[in-house]
Design an enzyme around this catalytic site. Structure first.
Site, short mmCIF file in Angstrom:
data_model
loop_
_atom_site.label_atom_id
_atom_site.label_comp_id
_atom_site.label_asym_id
_atom_site.label_seq_id
_atom_site.Cartn_x
_atom_site.Cartn_y
_atom_site.Cartn_z
N ARG A 1 0.82 -1.24 0.00
CA ARG A 1 0.00 0.00 0.00
C ARG A 1 0.84 1.28 0.00
NH1 ARG A 1 -3.56 -2.63 3.80
NH2 ARG A 1 -5.26 -3.61 2.65
N LYS B 1 2.12 11.67 -12.30
CA LYS B 1 1.46 10.60 -13.05
C LYS B 1 2.32 9.34 -12.98
CE LYS B 1 -1.29 13.17 -16.44
NZ LYS B 1 -1.47 13.55 -17.84
N GLU C 1 9.40 18.81 -25.56
CA GLU C 1 8.52 19.17 -24.43
C GLU C 1 8.84 20.58 -23.94
OE1 GLU C 1 5.92 17.45 -23.47
OE2 GLU C 1 6.32 15.52 -24.43
N LYS D 1 5.34 23.87 -16.37
CA LYS D 1 4.49 22.68 -16.16
C LYS D 1 3.92 22.69 -14.75
CE LYS D 1 3.80 17.80 -16.33
NZ LYS D 1 4.10 16.48 -16.79
N GLU E 1 -6.09 16.80 -13.89
CA GLU E 1 -6.41 16.93 -15.33
C GLU E 1 -7.92 16.95 -15.60
OE1 GLU E 1 -3.50 15.09 -18.02
OE2 GLU E 1 -5.19 14.58 -19.31
N ARG F 1 -5.00 21.29 -17.20
CA ARG F 1 -3.82 20.43 -17.42
C ARG F 1 -3.81 19.81 -18.81
NH1 ARG F 1 -0.93 16.15 -13.24
NH2 ARG F 1 0.58 15.37 -14.75
N ASN G 1 -1.23 18.52 -23.27
CA ASN G 1 -1.36 17.53 -24.35
C ASN G 1 -1.29 18.15 -25.74
OD1 ASN G 1 -1.71 15.11 -22.80
ND2 ASN G 1 -3.65 15.98 -22.14
N HIS H 1 0.15 16.35 -28.68
CA HIS H 1 0.19 14.95 -28.29
C HIS H 1 -0.94 14.11 -28.88
CE1 HIS H 1 3.24 16.33 -25.57
NE2 HIS H 1 3.45 15.13 -25.09
N HIS I 1 0.76 11.24 -30.38
CA HIS I 1 0.65 9.86 -29.89
C HIS I 1 0.21 8.91 -30.99
CE1 HIS I 1 0.32 10.75 -25.30
NE2 HIS I 1 1.52 10.37 -25.64
N HIS J 1 9.45 9.86 -29.01
CA HIS J 1 8.26 10.57 -28.51
C HIS J 1 8.26 12.04 -28.93
CE1 HIS J 1 4.96 11.68 -25.88
NE2 HIS J 1 5.72 12.65 -25.38
N1 GLY Z 1 2.66 14.81 -19.78
C1 GLY Z 1 1.46 15.53 -19.57
C2 GLY Z 1 1.07 15.65 -18.15
O1 GLY Z 1 1.84 15.35 -17.27
O2 GLY Z 1 -0.03 16.06 -17.87
#
Ligand code: GLY
Length: 340
Positions: free
Chosen positions: A108, A130, A172, A209, A219, A223, A227, A230, A234, A249
């Site tokens: 946990r 993330k 980025e 960021k 998000e 946020r 993207n 992207h 992607h 990428h």
């Molecule tokens: N890479 C995009 C984000 O962290 O929201």
């Protein structure tokens, strides 16, 4: 803006000293370091900290799976690691995202420190919490939001990267400038890629960021501007994955920014001058494939985008340099036209 660094993040001048300090705060009973064959060779020799276990996994996005997490959890279990132990993730985005996920779910949750070693992970994955793995071919499908106990960034790791990888991460930095900072974009325009000062640019990019993530950590709205480039990026990355010359990428994102700017112009959001300036800048830095896949091929991948809803495909699009709008519904006919 460069003062707005996340509280858990240190831009380091001495990686071992900063790691030792973070460890003295956490006071773990045991320490494991997660590496792959690349960071074992190029990055592990640059750090000197006590550790009871080294966990080595294979490098690459294809390894970012629950199966690899099983290996990590097994090593931790067999090694007698506890909830008071520490996992140090030494590597790029895959190691940071997956190592963080493995640590956050082990018993946990055990503490973890991320030491991002690629430019891409230093300016992107290092901020915003993330964590996760890919699942059945779907990128970052299983995961959670959780900040690491510490992120330590040291630019000396960048010397271990090829120019192509460095340029991939640079996309980025370009993206952060375009969505939020005319000033940073002007700085980039004023110098060649070779003369970019990483120590100057990385903290600024992280601060951009961080400002966005602070305003919308989960998000729900803002946020999504991260993207930009992207959605198509992607889809292109997934398409070229199977080709003889896969795109990195950042290369896919750079091409995604060019194509998404075409959409923005077509929708009356971005003027031609800005679109052309950005296109020229990106084409000067990146080598793009001569032939692009058509709409039908890309649509398969676009439909998987997490930002979509029942109404259709949603994009984050530029209105001007420094200003990006999210959740823009784009008509299929515009996409077909752009990707013809
Ligand atoms: N890479 C995009 C984000 O962290 O929201």
């Amino acid at each position: 803006m460069s003062n707005n660094l996340p509280p858990y993040l240190t831009i380091s001048q001495d990686i071992s000293a900063d790691l030792a300090e973070a460890i003295s705060v956490i006071q773990p009973d045991k320490i494991a370091i997660l590496i792959d064959e690349n960071t074992k060779k190029h990055c592990l020799p640059l750090i000197d900290i006590r550790h009871e276990e080294i966990i080595e996994i294979k490098s690459g996005e294809t390894e970012k799976t629950l199966e690899t997490c099983n290996q990590i959890w097994s090593k931790l279990t067999d090694g007698g690691f506890t909830r008071k132990s520490l996992l140090v993730n030494l590597g790029g985005g895959v190691i940071g995202d997956m190592g963080g996920f493995a640590a956050a779910t082990f018993k946990r949750g055990m503490p973890f420190i991320n030491v991002p070693t690629t430019l891409l992970s230093q300016v992107d994955a290092s901020i915003g919490g993330k964590l996760g793995v890919d699942f059945n071919g779907l990128k970052n499908h299983i995961g959670l939001f959780q900040d690491p106990n510490k992120v330590i960034i040291h630019t000396s790791f960048l010397n271990t990267l090829s120019e192509r990888e460095l340029k991939s991460g640079f996309a980025e930095i370009i993206k952060h400038s375009l969505i939020k900072s005319q000033e940073q974009w002007n700085y980039l325009l004023s110098r060649s890629f070779e003369s970019i000062q990483w120590d100057e640019v990385i903290p600024k990019s992280i601060a951009i960021k961080s400002t966005v993530v602070d305003a919308d950590p989960r998000e729900k709205g803002l946020r999504k501007i991260l993207n930009y480039g992207h959605t198509i990026g992607h889809a292109l990355e997934t398409h070229y994955l199977k080709s003889e010359t896969p795109l990195l990428h950042g290369e896919a994102v750079a091409l995604g920014m060019i194509l998404e700017n075409e959409i923005a112009e077509r929708m009356g959001m971005l003027n031609n001058e800005a679109k052309t300036e950005i296109k020229k800048y990106l084409e000067n830095i990146y080598q793009f494939p001569k032939m692009l896949p058509g709409y039908e091929e890309l649509a398969k991948h676009l439909s998987q985008d997490k930002k979509n809803d029942q109404k259709g495909l949603r994009f984050s699009l530029l209105e001007k340099v420094g200003m990006c709008t999210y959740d823009v519904l784009v008509d299929e006919s515009i996409l077909k036209d752009i990707l013809r």
